[in-house]
Enzyme design. Structure first.
Site, mmCIF file in Angstrom:
data_model
loop_
_atom_site.group_PDB
_atom_site.id
_atom_site.type_symbol
_atom_site.label_atom_id
_atom_site.label_comp_id
_atom_site.label_asym_id
_atom_site.label_seq_id
_atom_site.Cartn_x
_atom_site.Cartn_y
_atom_site.Cartn_z
ATOM 1 N N SER A 104 0.810 -1.222 0.000
ATOM 2 C CA SER A 104 0.000 0.000 0.000
ATOM 3 C C SER A 104 0.840 1.268 0.000
ATOM 4 O O SER A 104 0.407 2.293 -0.525
ATOM 5 C CB SER A 104 -0.940 0.005 1.213
ATOM 6 O OG SER A 104 -1.860 -1.063 1.146
ATOM 7 N N HIS B 29 0.039 3.531 4.506
ATOM 8 C CA HIS B 29 -0.842 4.209 3.550
ATOM 9 C C HIS B 29 -0.590 5.716 3.578
ATOM 10 O O HIS B 29 -0.433 6.354 2.518
ATOM 11 C CB HIS B 29 -2.306 3.936 3.887
ATOM 12 C CG HIS B 29 -2.689 2.489 3.864
ATOM 13 N ND1 HIS B 29 -2.289 1.598 4.838
ATOM 14 C CD2 HIS B 29 -3.468 1.790 2.997
ATOM 15 C CE1 HIS B 29 -2.787 0.407 4.571
ATOM 16 N NE2 HIS B 29 -3.504 0.489 3.448
#
Length: 397
Positions: free
Chosen positions: A271, A336
């Site tokens: 991610s 993220h």
């Protein structure tokens, strides 16, 4: 006599090779024809637009029609009625340079022809290249330049190889553990030499290899879809070196950020790199909103933000409210956010420098220095901070 034999630099013995024009390379050879004096009697290194245009229309060089069109556009774009030989060299050699873009921008700010969408008779691949140009680039001139100079070699292999490797690794662990969702709850999963775990910080490769591991099928599907839909077009336009550097910078920033902000948590998934690509692309679209011609861009922007936000929310939920009891903390969500920061800063600088060399951009050096400073800080943090702070990390599997 060809154009290349009749336009000269300040040095009257240097000329542009006709064979190099055909091949698209900037090579020079020596000639003894003193034609330069009739084209550039004051030895300025420039010739008039009308002279250049007449040479282009009457030349015998079998030049690519698309490149010939750009040469004519370059000639008509100069407000002072002159064209520099070096700009001609930069254009024909297909080097990454701002000279052609600057020459057009100072003049008509557009090529003297309709947009790429009006091109007819294109094959499937050329239509795909045109689609990529409108997806990624905000300027019609850049889109046409990319469309005409695009080559199939080297192909965009980096994102394809990374995605394929992630799928293969997931299938292998899924078959071995007989578990396809929430794989981190399996006691054998965290024993993988690829997973980042705070107890294995000394094994430096884990700060990158965790990107090949995923929590489950849903995380893999989300990352693979975005890597193929956004990463491959970006790689086609900006090249494998720039996009691979951006992706790996996001991955590395993700694991290092987790080691600083969530010291007890392990980490899996790509991610960090995915969010670096996505946030860079979305920021580029917002910064160049008026020039972007991708269809339904507002709807797609909203959907992308909703999907990315839901993925972050899901990661937060798994970290703090796991659905099943587990022997240790669940993977962190900070990768993220770190990837998004890398994309907005470093990625946006890369995407906004389509023709220009990055080393010529002051903002690039600022961003690169900031990233290097973060890396140095994170390395020292991982060496000293855990012992100094007495961090209670879970025992490594």
């Amino acid at each position: 006599m060809s154009v290349s034999e009749r336009i000269h630099r300040r040095d009257p013995t240097v000329d542009f090779s006709a064979e190099a024009c055909v091949a698209g390379h900037a090579s020079v050879h020596l000639v003894s024809v003193p034609v330069r004096y009739s084209l550039d009697p004051e030895n300025t290194g420039f010739i008039g637009v009308e002279t250049f245009a007449s040479l282009v229309h009457s030349h015998e060089l079998p030049l690519d029609p698309a490149k010939l069109e750009m040469l004519v556009a370059l000639a008509h774009s100069n407000d002072e009625g002159q064209i520099c030989y070096q700009e001609l060299v930069d254009l024909i050699s297909s080097k990454r340079s701002s000279s052609f873009k600057r020459a057009i921008a100072n003049g008509q700010r557009a090529l003297p022809r309709d947009g790429l969408l009006d091109e007819t008779g294109l094959g499937f691949y050329k239509r795909f290249v045109r689609y990529v140009a409108y997806e990624i680039l905000p300027c019609e001139m850049d889109r046409r330049w990319y469309f005409y100079q695009h080559r199939t070699c080297p192909p965009p292999v980096f994102m394809a190889v990374v995605t394929l490797t992630q799928i293969i690794v997931f299938l292998c662990y899924g078959a071995r553990l007989n578990k396809w969702v929430l794989q981190t709850y399996h006691p054998e999963y965290m024993k993988s030499p690829l997973v980042y775990h705070p107890g294995h910080r000394a094994r430096a490769w884990r700060f990158l290899t965790y990107m090949f591991m995923h929590v489950g099928l849903e995380q893999l599907g989300f990352n693979a879809l975005l890597q193929l839909m956004i990463g491959i077009p970006l790689e086609m336009v900006h090249g494998i070196l720039r996009i691979s550097f951006l992706y790996l910078a996001g991955v590395l920033a993700g694991s290092l950020t987790v080691s600083i902000t969530d010291m007890r948590a392990p980490l899996v998934g790509g991610s960090g790199g995915v969010y670096a690509l996505c946030s860079a692309h979305l920021a580029n679209v917002v910064m160049n909103w008026a020039g972007m011609r991708c269809p339904y861009k507002l709807l797609r922007m909203v959907l992308a933000l909703v999907c990315m936000s839901s993925e972050v929310g899901r990661a937060v939920w798994l970290r703090f409210s796991p659905p099943l009891p587990s022997s240790g903390p669940q993977p962190s969500f900070m990768a993220h956010l770190a990837g998004a920061i890398v994309g907005i800063s470093m990625g946006l600088t890369i995407l906004r420098s389509y023709e220009e060399n990055l080393q010529d951009q002051c903002s690039w050096w600022v961003v690169l220095l900031s990233y290097a400073t973060f890396l140095v800080f994170a390395i020292f943090w991982n060496i000293f901070a855990y012992d100094l702070l007495g961090a209670q990390i879970p025992p490594p599997p």
